[in-house]
Design a protein around this motif. Structure first.
Motif, PDB file in Angstrom:
ATOM      1  N   SER A 167       3.826   0.497   4.172  1.00  0.00           N
ATOM      2  CA  SER A 167       3.132   1.568   4.880  1.00  0.00           C
ATOM      3  C   SER A 167       1.802   1.055   5.408  1.00  0.00           C
ATOM      4  CB  SER A 167       2.901   2.728   3.916  1.00  0.00           C
ATOM      5  OG  SER A 167       2.270   3.780   4.587  1.00  0.00           O
ATOM      6  N   ARG A 173       2.848   8.793  -3.040  1.00  0.00           N
ATOM      7  CA  ARG A 173       2.034   8.933  -4.243  1.00  0.00           C
ATOM      8  C   ARG A 173       2.197  10.331  -4.836  1.00  0.00           C
ATOM      9  NH1 ARG A 173      -3.945   6.861  -3.597  1.00  0.00           N
ATOM     10  NH2 ARG A 173      -3.719   6.753  -5.843  1.00  0.00           N
ATOM     11  N   ASN A 205       0.844  -1.197   0.000  1.00  0.00           N
ATOM     12  CA  ASN A 205       0.000   0.000   0.000  1.00  0.00           C
ATOM     13  C   ASN A 205       0.882   1.251   0.000  1.00  0.00           C
ATOM     14  OD1 ASN A 205      -2.712  -1.402   0.627  1.00  0.00           O
ATOM     15  ND2 ASN A 205      -1.354  -2.184   2.225  1.00  0.00           N
ATOM     16  N   MET A 206       0.649   2.130  -0.943  1.00  0.00           N
ATOM     17  CA  MET A 206       1.484   3.331  -1.028  1.00  0.00           C
ATOM     18  C   MET A 206       0.934   4.446  -0.148  1.00  0.00           C
ATOM     19  SD  MET A 206       2.515   3.691  -5.007  1.00  0.00           S
ATOM     20  CE  MET A 206       0.901   3.301  -5.673  1.00  0.00           C
ATOM     21  N   PRO A 207       1.785   5.053   0.654  1.00  0.00           N
ATOM     22  CA  PRO A 207       1.315   6.210   1.433  1.00  0.00           C
ATOM     23  C   PRO A 207       1.135   7.419   0.527  1.00  0.00           C
ATOM     24  CG  PRO A 207       3.652   5.860   1.793  1.00  0.00           C
ATOM     25  CD  PRO A 207       3.190   4.739   0.915  1.00  0.00           C
ATOM     26  N   ASP A 208       0.229   8.272   0.902  1.00  0.00           N
ATOM     27  CA  ASP A 208      -0.033   9.487   0.122  1.00  0.00           C
ATOM     28  C   ASP A 208       1.223  10.280  -0.179  1.00  0.00           C
ATOM     29  OD1 ASP A 208      -2.745   9.161  -0.158  1.00  0.00           O
ATOM     30  OD2 ASP A 208      -3.190  11.189   0.515  1.00  0.00           O
ATOM     31  N   GLN A 256      -3.089   6.922   6.124  1.00  0.00           N
ATOM     32  CA  GLN A 256      -3.435   5.561   5.751  1.00  0.00           C
ATOM     33  C   GLN A 256      -4.741   5.110   6.402  1.00  0.00           C
ATOM     34  OE1 GLN A 256      -1.272   5.254   3.194  1.00  0.00           O
ATOM     35  NE2 GLN A 256      -0.672   3.196   3.809  1.00  0.00           N
ATOM     36  N   GLN A 316      -3.607   3.508  -6.797  1.00  0.00           N
ATOM     37  CA  GLN A 316      -3.141   2.909  -5.544  1.00  0.00           C
ATOM     38  C   GLN A 316      -2.834   1.438  -5.831  1.00  0.00           C
ATOM     39  OE1 GLN A 316      -1.551   2.519  -2.882  1.00  0.00           O
ATOM     40  NE2 GLN A 316      -2.766   3.647  -1.371  1.00  0.00           N
TER      41      GLN A 316
END
Lengths: 396, 396, 396, 396
Positions: free
Chosen positions: A347, A20, A14-17, B4, D26
């Motif tokens: 993350s 991103r 999962n990529m953190p904001d 998150q 995402q």
């Protein structure tokens, strides 16, 4: 609305904001000074994550598999003998790759659920007095079984036999999540990627290479161009790339390193342990078993969980996705149908992990597994809350 | 890494990726044909969400509070009498606003946890044979108490008294989440915003206005410029805006409408009911009580939950944020310290709600609440999984 | 592919990537400590852009028009006398707003192309010995005519008459682009917005308010709720907002301030002058005239350019958009059909301006204007390159 | 603020906003049905851009160089003879790669500025009656010289000699910008990438492979794993990938294809011709020469321009970047110091190109080149405006 739920596959993560946003770079000229000024420190700082001061970071726009091929083709010649243990799907992929490239692969078959067979390696290396073995290949974290191997033990096996073979380590699914000590363990090439502990999209193979491995390039007889270390190092020396670089990912790696250092690598590792331990408490509460055979082997990035006799793990992961739009890892190879995997790396927060545990419980109940709804969640909650409260108290 | 975790405040709501991308519009000329071609259909399609064919959509770059002020100042004159029930913080804000603008506000005090006092309104309206009351103001979903009011009953009260007063409804936290019937309920102005059921950032007040309310503009004596309906309608008529429009949000509203229509408004409402019902099962499992006094009043967008005697709800929400980085709604007004709120509206899944329930359980356990870890989660899991399985079966 | 070309309207302005990324914030709880910790310094730092240490920053989720309404309704009472010059569309809007709110507006008609009539004001203020005039309203940069007014001269007029009237300034299209001296000029309320010099999307009115203006709130008789300074200041005092804040824009304003301070406000002003001067050289090369009557009035954020007799400026801007997908400002009010406008503010480079000049030249040639293709571009190029080379030399 | 100016390098190209948004995906599970459903049609639709119905699309997470290596290693064996012309840096890279992999490379030296030596090839192929030549390697668009070669002529040479050698084409910098006819030209492998005509970030090698080339896999003796066509095709057959796919780029390619098809490939090619032609008019107006020797060789994606005697093209591109923050392509190989390059491919408009021409004119003037400011811009303007007006008329 599936993008709202986290994934619990063992990568990509999962990529953190923050990351991103960091990769949303409009096209820039990779030959311009701005890029040069950014790239060199990224390479330097990445070493810290590998636990190295002497190694050299080499990256390719590729996946981890490409990184393996780079490691092998830059240092070995057709017919070279290598030593490797087979204890999961990913260690097996190493073997397959080496065989395709014409290497003489000595395989130590090892039960899945166990780690690298360092003792057996020690015997073999001691017996190889002619030093025919040119490299020992290991998988730090076997993503298929959720097993973390003891790389230091392999180093001891090499040193005990006074053997000059190079030590290669696949740390794709462990780096930046569990402690890695390139220098201390005497690793010669470690191979990782952007899409796991670095929390970025897939697209960059990231290697750390020792001076000894670099010296091996000159005599390596396997062919390569795209993955040639020399072209890359020559271009990197002036801040460039031998072909078009994956600009967005390099800027993303810059930000990823900043995030890791701000949190502190020790804290990153502790967070992964804590999240993993909660998952393990849940598995225990369900009365189920991990594939990893003993606690010293437990991976902090992925847990492979046996389903009870008579159940099909593929039906479980498939149902979880179709009914709840949550992805878990399927059982691979020998574990196909027998185990599912919970990825808990990158993350991620305790809150997110609890949603994954709650989801898989629902899926199991739907399929008449003998478990009690909420039981695993409660076990994880208890562990998470007590460890959190303890942390808050010690911070106060 | 707080980004998150989802938020469980009753708005602004968690934004889905699709809308986050949709609002990333580089600056465009709002006087150019492209904008004109986009804006007019947005206004038209928004009516469907209000359940109206006869109303006119009017938007302002403002919050819901600005929308209220627009409703009042465009239709009423200083000294005008209005009728309103006070049963929560947001209905009270209506009252305060009207008083500041010099209106003669007749307040029907109503216990918090109840809805709009339609019976009492019926009496008052019947008695008002001189038709001095110019407007009846209601709050469809009182965000402070988690109570949904029966607007149709207010319409019946008006009709029963054959009273010409206008009917204004605050539907900020209900629109696009619970059924709303502008035309069927005979609403004259309904006020909503971008940041709740529309799943967008804060920044747009969105109103639906009946022909009767539009006719009232001509005689309305309250002053306004920014919020003047006439300027807005005149500019809108040719696809424009009387000042700089919130371009990004307008493109976002286009995408939000597309998402709502693709899912189907009925399905959107059913999803909100299902998510809310899971939360209510959890509250019941904890042995706790909702502020809303009876099931017909239960809101599907927010649940206000009394904490047990002797506990402070503010300490709970504060601890949940500090320990687990998850935001819940605090108790407002009379409920300050006595209740916390769980927002369950917008782009949300059962999986996400379970993480919220698991988190508040941990926080309650940390503060020695008499609850069992996992109990609320299990109750919600059971409801979510059986309703999901039923849905999958009926779809098969 | 219109998003690829810059806009040359005088706002909203082209957003730099850095700000586009900065506003991509997932929903956060605006009552949580993180927001509080962010918001207070934003308010404090914004003062610097206004050139104030004594003023108070007040923001609303609204456009600049909303900011004006806030300024007037918080400080004045129905029937209050105000003094204002009319020299463009935006100064006229001030007037209209005041009249709608029942103020007694004394208008000094001023030819378009001239600035604030400070001398005439001086006479009127000196004659107003009863101090009936409560406020003087001015437009620092008249966006319709490309005229920058001398606000310091108005202050001198007030001081010369020893007059206590408040001084209000519309700086929507000048702030953060041209020098502004709130304290030094003795301004009482300055009104700006997010979408011009701050380079953000539309959606925030940004005001700076003097202690004298704040004191006027207590006696101000105009009604307001959404725009009430007191509610806002009370909530701001603890880091909060009286209603839902425009979270994304507030985080964006943080980043915008960082960008402005990193470049240095003096350098920001110098860059705007340089870009504007290049445009003026081009206009001169075309043999055309600015609406602004003399160099001391030239705006550095927008140039209004008269088209030759017999040509329709609307046809020109319309054709430029349809043929080349580039937006320029249309002629407003008296200038409708007679002038077009080139916006040159915000995040803009000389390179981008040249594309705008080249485009409008093509459009003019298409419509048979008596100009030579490349002539304006060449004049701007010569100015840009010599000033750039000079800057590089002085930096070396 | 360099992100505001376009780049004029011949790739990676300026990304349009639509694609920048499309790649902001995402993390999703690449083994889940959603990905499978997306990926297969992307592969199918990509064929259209290559002009093929019979070929198979194979992609790798790599750069174009990786694509070349894949082409060679999957179809050839050590010692195999190949025929190739050397007429620029990129054709030379093909040669180097083949030599490193132990192929027997027959090089036809060709003056830079000319294209593929089809006549000479015809002679050689006719003489090769033993059919020792296994493949002919060509570069459709030589990015270093701005020369587009006639691939159909090479096919005629092969057919004329009735020679069975495979035909490989590097179309990295031509695909999706200039017409390409995989089937009609009898191409066996065409190699492109994501970062040029597809307007995406670097990271995907995109190949089209003929049935004949696929058949060659079985006997190809060069080693490969990461780039093995068989693994990829086997995984692709069920919608999967043999390792972690570059998810974001695959979703981006979906959107890129949509954009190309919406505009229409013929219109895409016409747009590139028009933009290129404007640049050529400018070069002519400056009195300078293209490296490409005749109009039939002119590339529509990049123009390489000789600087006058006595000037250093590197100083020019370096100054343009330092003074104006605009990137142009440097002279490569033989052209180092002698020519600079203007990339005009991908998501670009006439307006953007004019800014590039205006910039390089300023840079040339700064360095005392004998050119007149605005002269090239004016020539391009004249061409752009007349061709635009003609297009508008024909559309009306």
């Amino acid at each position: 609305m599936t993008d709202q739920n986290p994934v619990f596959i063992p990568g990509p993560t999962n990529m953190p904001d923050r990351l991103r946003r960091a990769i949303q770079i409009q096209t820039r000229d990779h030959r311009a000074p701005d890029f040069v000024d950014t790239f060199a420190p990224v390479l330097e700082d990445t070493k810290k994550v590998f636990g190295s001061t002497e190694g050299k970071i080499i990256t390719f726009p590729a996946s981890g598999t490409g990184g393996w091929e780079a490691a092998v083709t830059n240092t070995l010649s057709p017919g070279d003998k290598i030593l490797v243990g087979r204890y999961g799907v990913f260690s097996n992929k190493w073997i397959d790759l080496c065989q395709r490239h014409g290497l003489d692969v000595q395989i130590v078959e090892t039960p899945w659920g166990e780690g690298v067979p360092a003792d057996k390696f020690a015997e073999i290396l001691a017996a190889d007095t002619a030093h025919e073995i040119k490299a020992v290949l290991t998988t730090h974290n076997e993503t298929a079984t959720g097993v973390r191997s003891d790389i230091a033990a392999v180093r001891r096996a090499l040193d005990g036999a006074d053997h000059p073979a190079m030590l290669f380590v696949d740390c794709v699914s462990s780096l930046a999540s569990m402690p890695f000590e390139f220098d201390a363990w005497g690793v010669d090439i470690a191979v990782s990627g952007s899409q796991k502990g670095f929390m970025l999209p897939t697209g960059m193979a990231i290697l750390c290479v020792s001076p000894k491995a670099l010296a091996a390039i000159e005599t390596a007889g396997l062919s390569r161009t795209f993955f040639d270390f020399r072209d890359m190092m020559k271009a990197n020396a002036t801040g460039g790339f031998p072909y078009t670089p994956p600009l967005q990912l390099i800027y993303g790696l810059r930000e990823s390193l900043d995030m890791l250092f701000e949190e502190g690598l020790e804290n990153v590792y502790a967070r992964h342990f804590r999240l993993a331990e909660g998952v393990r408490r849940a598995v225990d509460a369900w009365g189920m078993k991990l594939v990893a055979k003993s606690p010293d082997l437990y991976s902090d990035t992925v847990s492979a969980v046996y389903v009870p006799e008579g159940f099909d793990s593929n039906a479980l992961t498939d149902h979880a996705y179709r009914a709840y739009k949550v992805s878990f890892g399927v059982g691979l190879g020998q574990l196909d149908g027998k185990a599912f995997r919970i990825g808990h790396l990158g993350s991620l927060t305790d809150v997110m992990v609890l949603s994954g545990l709650a989801t898989i419980e629902m899926a199991m109940a739907d399929l008449n597994y003998p478990i009690t709804l909420g039981s695993g969640v409660a076990a994880a909650q208890e562990y998470y809350r007590t460890s959190r409260v303890a942390a808050l108290k010690s911070a106060a």
